[in-house]
Design an enzyme around this catalytic site. Sequence first.
Site, PDB file in Angstrom:
ATOM      1  N   ASP A 196       0.849  -1.206   0.000  1.00 33.87           N
ATOM      2  CA  ASP A 196       0.000   0.000   0.000  1.00 33.87           C
ATOM      3  C   ASP A 196       0.877   1.246   0.000  1.00 33.87           C
ATOM      4  O   ASP A 196       2.092   1.170   0.159  1.00 33.87           O
ATOM      5  CB  ASP A 196      -0.933  -0.031   1.222  1.00 33.87           C
ATOM      6  CG  ASP A 196      -2.195   0.800   0.983  1.00 33.87           C
ATOM      7  OD1 ASP A 196      -2.303   1.466  -0.067  1.00 33.87           O
ATOM      8  OD2 ASP A 196      -3.076   0.779   1.854  1.00 33.87           O
ATOM      9  N   HIS A 330     -10.353  -1.897  -7.033  1.00 29.28           N
ATOM     10  CA  HIS A 330     -10.234  -0.827  -6.043  1.00 29.28           C
ATOM     11  C   HIS A 330      -9.422   0.378  -6.526  1.00 29.28           C
ATOM     12  O   HIS A 330      -9.860   1.525  -6.386  1.00 29.28           O
ATOM     13  CB  HIS A 330      -9.629  -1.387  -4.753  1.00 29.28           C
ATOM     14  CG  HIS A 330      -9.380  -0.371  -3.703  1.00 29.28           C
ATOM     15  ND1 HIS A 330     -10.384   0.395  -3.148  1.00 29.28           N
ATOM     16  CD2 HIS A 330      -8.232   0.027  -3.083  1.00 29.28           C
ATOM     17  CE1 HIS A 330      -9.858   1.205  -2.226  1.00 29.28           C
ATOM     18  NE2 HIS A 330      -8.562   1.008  -2.177  1.00 29.28           N
TER      19      HIS A 330
HETATM   20 FE1  N7H Z   1      -7.308   1.955  -0.835  1.00 31.73          FE
HETATM   21  N1  N7H Z   1      -6.141  -2.691  -0.326  1.00 31.73           N
HETATM   22  O1  N7H Z   1      -5.317  -3.291   0.283  1.00 31.73           O
HETATM   23  O2  N7H Z   1      -6.893  -3.283  -1.080  1.00 31.73           O
HETATM   24  N2  N7H Z   1      -5.792   0.806  -1.549  1.00 31.73           N
HETATM   25  N3  N7H Z   1      -7.700   0.579   0.583  1.00 31.73           N
HETATM   26  N4  N7H Z   1      -8.745   3.188  -0.036  1.00 31.73           N
HETATM   27  N5  N7H Z   1      -6.864   3.397  -2.177  1.00 31.73           N
HETATM   28  C1  N7H Z   1      -4.912   1.173  -2.531  1.00 31.73           C
HETATM   29  O3  N7H Z   1      -1.717   2.390  -5.048  1.00 31.73           O
HETATM   30  C2  N7H Z   1      -7.161  -0.692   0.702  1.00 31.73           C
HETATM   31  C3  N7H Z   1      -9.502   2.942   1.060  1.00 31.73           C
HETATM   32  C4  N7H Z   1      -7.528   4.604  -2.349  1.00 31.73           C
HETATM   33  O4  N7H Z   1      -4.008   6.211  -7.322  1.00 31.73           O
HETATM   34  C5  N7H Z   1      -3.985   0.110  -2.774  1.00 31.73           C
HETATM   35  O5  N7H Z   1      -0.997   2.987  -3.094  1.00 31.73           O
HETATM   36  C6  N7H Z   1      -7.725  -1.340   1.874  1.00 31.73           C
HETATM   37  C7  N7H Z   1     -10.482   3.978   1.232  1.00 31.73           C
HETATM   38  C8  N7H Z   1      -6.875   5.391  -3.382  1.00 31.73           C
HETATM   39  O6  N7H Z   1      -4.090   4.234  -8.239  1.00 31.73           O
HETATM   40  C9  N7H Z   1      -4.330  -0.912  -1.934  1.00 31.73           C
HETATM   41  C10 N7H Z   1      -8.578  -0.432   2.448  1.00 31.73           C
HETATM   42  C11 N7H Z   1     -10.291   4.873   0.203  1.00 31.73           C
HETATM   43  C12 N7H Z   1      -5.815   4.622  -3.827  1.00 31.73           C
HETATM   44  C13 N7H Z   1      -5.479  -0.485  -1.158  1.00 31.73           C
HETATM   45  C14 N7H Z   1      -8.562   0.758   1.644  1.00 31.73           C
HETATM   46  C15 N7H Z   1      -9.179   4.368  -0.577  1.00 31.73           C
HETATM   47  C16 N7H Z   1      -5.832   3.383  -3.060  1.00 31.73           C
HETATM   48  C17 N7H Z   1      -2.865   0.086  -3.813  1.00 31.73           C
HETATM   49  C18 N7H Z   1      -9.429  -0.542   3.678  1.00 31.73           C
HETATM   50  C19 N7H Z   1     -11.033   6.137  -0.132  1.00 31.73           C
HETATM   51  C20 N7H Z   1      -4.810   4.991  -4.918  1.00 31.73           C
HETATM   52  C21 N7H Z   1      -1.628   0.763  -3.329  1.00 31.73           C
HETATM   53  C22 N7H Z   1      -9.195  -1.363   4.669  1.00 31.73           C
HETATM   54  C23 N7H Z   1     -12.316   6.314   0.064  1.00 31.73           C
HETATM   55  C24 N7H Z   1      -5.307   4.564  -6.269  1.00 31.73           C
HETATM   56  C25 N7H Z   1      -1.437   2.147  -3.872  1.00 31.73           C
HETATM   57  C26 N7H Z   1      -4.401   5.045  -7.355  1.00 31.73           C
HETATM   58  C27 N7H Z   1      -4.897   2.359  -3.225  1.00 31.73           C
HETATM   59  C28 N7H Z   1      -6.235  -1.247  -0.249  1.00 31.73           C
HETATM   60  C29 N7H Z   1      -9.324   1.864   1.890  1.00 31.73           C
HETATM   61  C30 N7H Z   1      -8.647   5.002  -1.674  1.00 31.73           C
HETATM   62  C31 N7H Z   1      -3.568  -2.232  -1.874  1.00 31.73           C
HETATM   63  C32 N7H Z   1      -7.462  -2.737   2.378  1.00 31.73           C
HETATM   64  C33 N7H Z   1     -11.522   4.056   2.346  1.00 31.73           C
HETATM   65  C34 N7H Z   1      -7.279   6.771  -3.850  1.00 31.73           C
END
Ligand code: N7H
Length: 473
Positions: A196, A330
């Site tokens: 992440d 996601h």
């Molecule tokens: Fe997410 N995951 O492990 O699946 N997220 N996220 N997120 N997220 C991202 O690119 C995760 C949550 C965003 O610019 C990655 O840095 C989990 C909320 C945004 O390409 C992974 C949870 C919100 C991005 C996860 C969670 C977001 C992003 C890839 C909750 C907003 C960047 C790593 C437990 C409402 C997207 C990365 C881009 C990336 C996960 C929550 C938003 C692995 C497990 C609540 C904007």
Amino acid sequence: PLDLNNVQGDSLIGLPKKTQTYVFFQIDDNVKGFRTQLAQLVPLITSAAQVQSHRASIAQNKKTAADKGVPPPLLKLAGVNIAFSHSGLAKLGITDEIGDTAFDGGMLADAQDLGDQGTTSGGTFTPNWIPAFKNPVHGVILISGDSHVTTAATLLEIEKIFAVGTSNATLHEVLRLVGDVRPGDEKGHEHFGFLDGISQPAVQGVDTSPNPGQETVSQGIILLGREGDTVTRPSWALDGSLIALRYLFQLVPEFDTFLKQNPIPGLPPIQGSELLGARFVGRWKSGAPIDITPTQDNPALGADPSRNNDFRYAFPDDPQTQDRCPFAAHTRKTNPRADLEDLSPPISTETRRIIRRGIQFGPEVSAVEAATGKTVQGRGLIFVAYQSNIVNGFQFIQHSWANNTGFPIDKPVTPGFDPIIGQATDPSSRTLSGTNPNAQSNTLALPTQWVVPKGGEYFFSPSIPALKSTLVL
Ligand code: N7H
């Protein structure tokens, strides 16, 4: 011009962290006393400039040590930041409105619209949150460090300032959350196992050498009152930032069991399950984007900042097929890149960008949990996102993108829910399309939500000058 000495360190640069403690507090009725004590906290607040120079020293030390063939010296930085909710500012007697309806109303009032589960009685919705977040939280003190010993020492210093435990105390703690980076090779990975914190917007004039594929946003997308922030703010709000903090539990054994039971057909079962996980997230566990490497993981790519963000979902057919990445994955839902930017006319995603600074909480999955597929101990993500405008940022991403089955728009099949964070009124009714690259209009039914919100609040992280003038006495 922007001076990084004026900005609290967690927003623009990010407090260095192995562990973080979030102390949520209520201000007691002796508000004058609180504001007087707060003045003594200000010298402890870590600025963006301090974090930046700390980072530069670490990099320099690493280089010098490598040249000499010795291990680099340990450089420690105990970080402290503070932020206030709308009810906290009101308690302080600050009546100027920041001008963000989400912040003004608070997250509790927003929970139903965000899709959180709860109960309605007498016309009032109450989410299934822990009690502390169902009562007013006036502010949060964020302490980061390299170990629990360091954060405990810093916390003690802060408690002394606010005379905690004596009759002169002016605040009381309502909740303490401790987040820890995961151990060993899982460092930097969230609890489902995915790397992440890869994709963040670069901020104009701050992140001056963005990585390939990393888009630069105006300062006003993250900081209030700067170019790109279109709302009129009180003058003291300049260089502050708004925080959406969410206490998100993750049902890891249940998530893993689902992947195991639903491998993508046509592959050996283990690979099929891994591919389903990658197509849920948009990246492999290593961080490698599936839009670049759609059929197998590539750890070297995942670890390489010069390549791991260099994609737009714009490969020849990708905007209209789900060959490489499901529309609802996601990362695609939360930053759709070409899905909006290449429409005619193009829709800019700039105002939707947020800086994420979360940390994991809870223990690793135990052998019993793994074997039974049932969560026993709570674990998840303390999700923290910075932006100048919560209505445009976090709230919009959650409500209008992740929870909206029709987003990204203008696709040949309905994308469905973000399988990671998408929320439905009935959490067992979620579906998405495109998980199987060979049958892209098939929908996959998801039996449950694996990310469960149990609280949160919106906070305002003031600039250091505002802390020194407007907030203290
Ligand atoms: Fe997410 N995951 O492990 O699946 N997220 N996220 N997120 N997220 C991202 O690119 C995760 C949550 C965003 O610019 C990655 O840095 C989990 C909320 C945004 O390409 C992974 C949870 C919100 C991005 C996860 C969670 C977001 C992003 C890839 C909750 C907003 C960047 C790593 C437990 C409402 C997207 C990365 C881009 C990336 C996960 C929550 C938003 C692995 C497990 C609540 C904007």
